[in-house]
Design a protein around this motif. Structure first.
Motif, PDB file in Angstrom:
ATOM      1  N   LYS A 267       0.820  -1.213   0.000  1.00  0.00           N
ATOM      2  CA  LYS A 267       0.000   0.000   0.000  1.00  0.00           C
ATOM      3  C   LYS A 267       0.858   1.268   0.000  1.00  0.00           C
ATOM      4  N   VAL A 268       1.890   1.292   0.796  1.00  0.00           N
ATOM      5  CA  VAL A 268       2.743   2.477   0.901  1.00  0.00           C
ATOM      6  C   VAL A 268       3.461   2.747  -0.422  1.00  0.00           C
ATOM      7  N   GLN A 269       3.957   1.704  -1.057  1.00  0.00           N
ATOM      8  CA  GLN A 269       4.650   1.888  -2.336  1.00  0.00           C
ATOM      9  C   GLN A 269       3.695   2.375  -3.421  1.00  0.00           C
ATOM     10  N   VAL A 270       2.511   1.814  -3.468  1.00  0.00           N
ATOM     11  CA  VAL A 270       1.516   2.237  -4.464  1.00  0.00           C
ATOM     12  C   VAL A 270       1.131   3.699  -4.215  1.00  0.00           C
ATOM     13  N   GLN A 271       0.945   4.065  -2.962  1.00  0.00           N
ATOM     14  CA  GLN A 271       0.640   5.454  -2.630  1.00  0.00           C
ATOM     15  C   GLN A 271       1.783   6.372  -3.040  1.00  0.00           C
ATOM     16  N   GLN A 272       3.019   5.913  -2.893  1.00  0.00           N
ATOM     17  CA  GLN A 272       4.175   6.718  -3.259  1.00  0.00           C
ATOM     18  C   GLN A 272       4.175   7.024  -4.755  1.00  0.00           C
ATOM     19  N   VAL A 273       3.819   6.055  -5.570  1.00  0.00           N
ATOM     20  CA  VAL A 273       3.749   6.282  -7.024  1.00  0.00           C
ATOM     21  C   VAL A 273       2.707   7.350  -7.334  1.00  0.00           C
ATOM     22  N   ILE A 274       1.527   7.197  -6.759  1.00  0.00           N
ATOM     23  CA  ILE A 274       0.443   8.155  -7.031  1.00  0.00           C
ATOM     24  C   ILE A 274       0.825   9.545  -6.534  1.00  0.00           C
ATOM     25  N   LEU A 275       1.396   9.631  -5.344  1.00  0.00           N
ATOM     26  CA  LEU A 275       1.816  10.925  -4.802  1.00  0.00           C
ATOM     27  C   LEU A 275       2.871  11.574  -5.697  1.00  0.00           C
ATOM     28  N   ASN A 276       3.828  10.807  -6.178  1.00  0.00           N
ATOM     29  CA  ASN A 276       4.860  11.348  -7.062  1.00  0.00           C
ATOM     30  C   ASN A 276       4.248  11.908  -8.345  1.00  0.00           C
ATOM     31  N   LEU A 277       3.303  11.189  -8.927  1.00  0.00           N
ATOM     32  CA  LEU A 277       2.666  11.668 -10.157  1.00  0.00           C
ATOM     33  C   LEU A 277       1.881  12.955  -9.911  1.00  0.00           C
ATOM     34  N   LEU A 278       1.175  13.027  -8.783  1.00  0.00           N
ATOM     35  CA  LEU A 278       0.405  14.228  -8.454  1.00  0.00           C
ATOM     36  C   LEU A 278       1.318  15.426  -8.189  1.00  0.00           C
ATOM     37  N   VAL A 279       2.360  15.224  -7.409  1.00  0.00           N
ATOM     38  CA  VAL A 279       3.292  16.316  -7.105  1.00  0.00           C
ATOM     39  C   VAL A 279       3.973  16.807  -8.381  1.00  0.00           C
ATOM     40  N   ASN A 280       4.383  15.890  -9.252  1.00  0.00           N
ATOM     41  CA  ASN A 280       4.990  16.292 -10.524  1.00  0.00           C
ATOM     42  C   ASN A 280       4.030  17.146 -11.347  1.00  0.00           C
ATOM     43  N   ALA A 281       2.773  16.730 -11.417  1.00  0.00           N
ATOM     44  CA  ALA A 281       1.780  17.485 -12.191  1.00  0.00           C
ATOM     45  C   ALA A 281       1.571  18.873 -11.587  1.00  0.00           C
ATOM     46  N   ILE A 282       1.448  18.949 -10.278  1.00  0.00           N
ATOM     47  CA  ILE A 282       1.248  20.243  -9.611  1.00  0.00           C
ATOM     48  C   ILE A 282       2.449  21.159  -9.850  1.00  0.00           C
ATOM     49  N   GLN A 283       3.646  20.615  -9.771  1.00  0.00           N
ATOM     50  CA  GLN A 283       4.841  21.426 -10.025  1.00  0.00           C
ATOM     51  C   GLN A 283       4.873  21.921 -11.466  1.00  0.00           C
ATOM     52  N   ALA A 284       4.498  21.069 -12.405  1.00  0.00           N
ATOM     53  CA  ALA A 284       4.477  21.481 -13.813  1.00  0.00           C
ATOM     54  C   ALA A 284       3.441  22.585 -14.035  1.00  0.00           C
ATOM     55  N   LEU A 285       2.281  22.434 -13.435  1.00  0.00           N
ATOM     56  CA  LEU A 285       1.212  23.415 -13.602  1.00  0.00           C
ATOM     57  C   LEU A 285       1.512  24.726 -12.893  1.00  0.00           C
ATOM     58  N   SER A 286       2.176  24.675 -11.769  1.00  0.00           N
ATOM     59  CA  SER A 286       2.438  25.898 -11.001  1.00  0.00           C
ATOM     60  C   SER A 286       3.373  26.849 -11.748  1.00  0.00           C
TER      61      SER A 286
ATOM     62  N   LEU B  59      10.410   9.392 -11.050  1.00  0.00           N
ATOM     63  CA  LEU B  59       9.747   8.546 -12.045  1.00  0.00           C
ATOM     64  C   LEU B  59      10.444   7.199 -12.195  1.00  0.00           C
ATOM     65  N   THR B  60      11.745   7.179 -12.015  1.00  0.00           N
ATOM     66  CA  THR B  60      12.485   5.916 -12.074  1.00  0.00           C
ATOM     67  C   THR B  60      12.025   4.982 -10.965  1.00  0.00           C
ATOM     68  N   ILE B  61      11.958   5.513  -9.756  1.00  0.00           N
ATOM     69  CA  ILE B  61      11.499   4.718  -8.618  1.00  0.00           C
ATOM     70  C   ILE B  61      10.043   4.302  -8.812  1.00  0.00           C
ATOM     71  N   SER B  62       9.223   5.220  -9.296  1.00  0.00           N
ATOM     72  CA  SER B  62       7.799   4.914  -9.513  1.00  0.00           C
ATOM     73  C   SER B  62       7.613   3.779 -10.516  1.00  0.00           C
ATOM     74  N   ARG B  63       8.368   3.820 -11.607  1.00  0.00           N
ATOM     75  CA  ARG B  63       8.239   2.746 -12.596  1.00  0.00           C
ATOM     76  C   ARG B  63       8.738   1.422 -12.015  1.00  0.00           C
ATOM     77  N   THR B  64       9.806   1.456 -11.243  1.00  0.00           N
ATOM     78  CA  THR B  64      10.321   0.246 -10.606  1.00  0.00           C
ATOM     79  C   THR B  64       9.271  -0.360  -9.675  1.00  0.00           C
ATOM     80  N   ILE B  65       8.595   0.482  -8.907  1.00  0.00           N
ATOM     81  CA  ILE B  65       7.528   0.009  -8.015  1.00  0.00           C
ATOM     82  C   ILE B  65       6.393  -0.600  -8.830  1.00  0.00           C
ATOM     83  N   ALA B  66       5.968   0.082  -9.878  1.00  0.00           N
ATOM     84  CA  ALA B  66       4.878  -0.434 -10.724  1.00  0.00           C
ATOM     85  C   ALA B  66       5.238  -1.808 -11.284  1.00  0.00           C
TER      86      ALA B  66
END
Length: 163
Positions: free
Chosen positions: A31-50, A129-136
């Motif tokens: 659960k924690v690893q899956v949440q980490q992937v989702i959180l990383n994607l959301l934070v990346n999107a927010i940073q890009a949009l900001s 993103l590297t870590i996120s893909r590895t988790i996925a």
């Protein structure tokens, strides 16, 4: 994870929308690893949009059940966590999609997004993103990116359904 990032989205005047399917089957995983992937994607999107100076700042997070072969992609061999469905039907997966209207992805470097230490951010480390893909992939899933039309990025995180 959306609730955690909601205040940051509001602070950056980002319209955050969700479209979650109801009654989705469970996926097997940490659960924690899956949440980490989702959180990383959301934070990346927010940073890009900001960083946008003009145009809409929109972020949409959605979930749905799909067959293993998603439009525009080839079937992916799964890790042993994936249980096959009844004979003759393709395995199903839960797809989490993070879609933004940010500056988008450079088509020339799209294949580098998941490389270790590749970053487009001035203060970025290039490992999220590297870590996120590895988790996925460790969960028998996948993580991919593509340009959003007319602008922005779409990240798709899929995990096999545990049935």
């Amino acid at each position: 994870m959306v609730a955690i990032t909601q205040s940051e989205a509001q602070r950056n005047r980002i319209s955050l929308r969700t479209d979650f399917a109801e009654d989705l089957p469970q996926v097997m995983g940490d659960k924690v690893q899956v949440q980490q992937v989702i959180l990383n994607l959301l934070v990346n999107a927010i940073q890009a949009l900001s960083g946008l100076s003009e145009g809409p700042r929109e972020l949409c997070v959605s979930s749905r059940k799909v067959s293993q072969t998603v439009e525009g992609s080839a079937p992916v061999e799964r890790a042993s966590l994936a249980r096959p469905t009844s004979e003759g039907s393709p395995p199903e997966e839960i797809l989490i999609e993070v879609r933004d209207s940010g500056p988008g992805l450079d088509p020339e470097n799209l294949n580098r997004l998941f490389e270790a230490f590749y970053t487009t951010k001035p203060q970025g480390l290039g490992i999220g993103l590297t870590i996120s893909r590895t988790i996925a992939e460790a969960h028998g899933g996948r993580l991919r990116a593509e340009p959003n039309e007319p602008r922005g990025a779409v990240f798709q995180f899929a995990l096999p359904v545990w049935s």
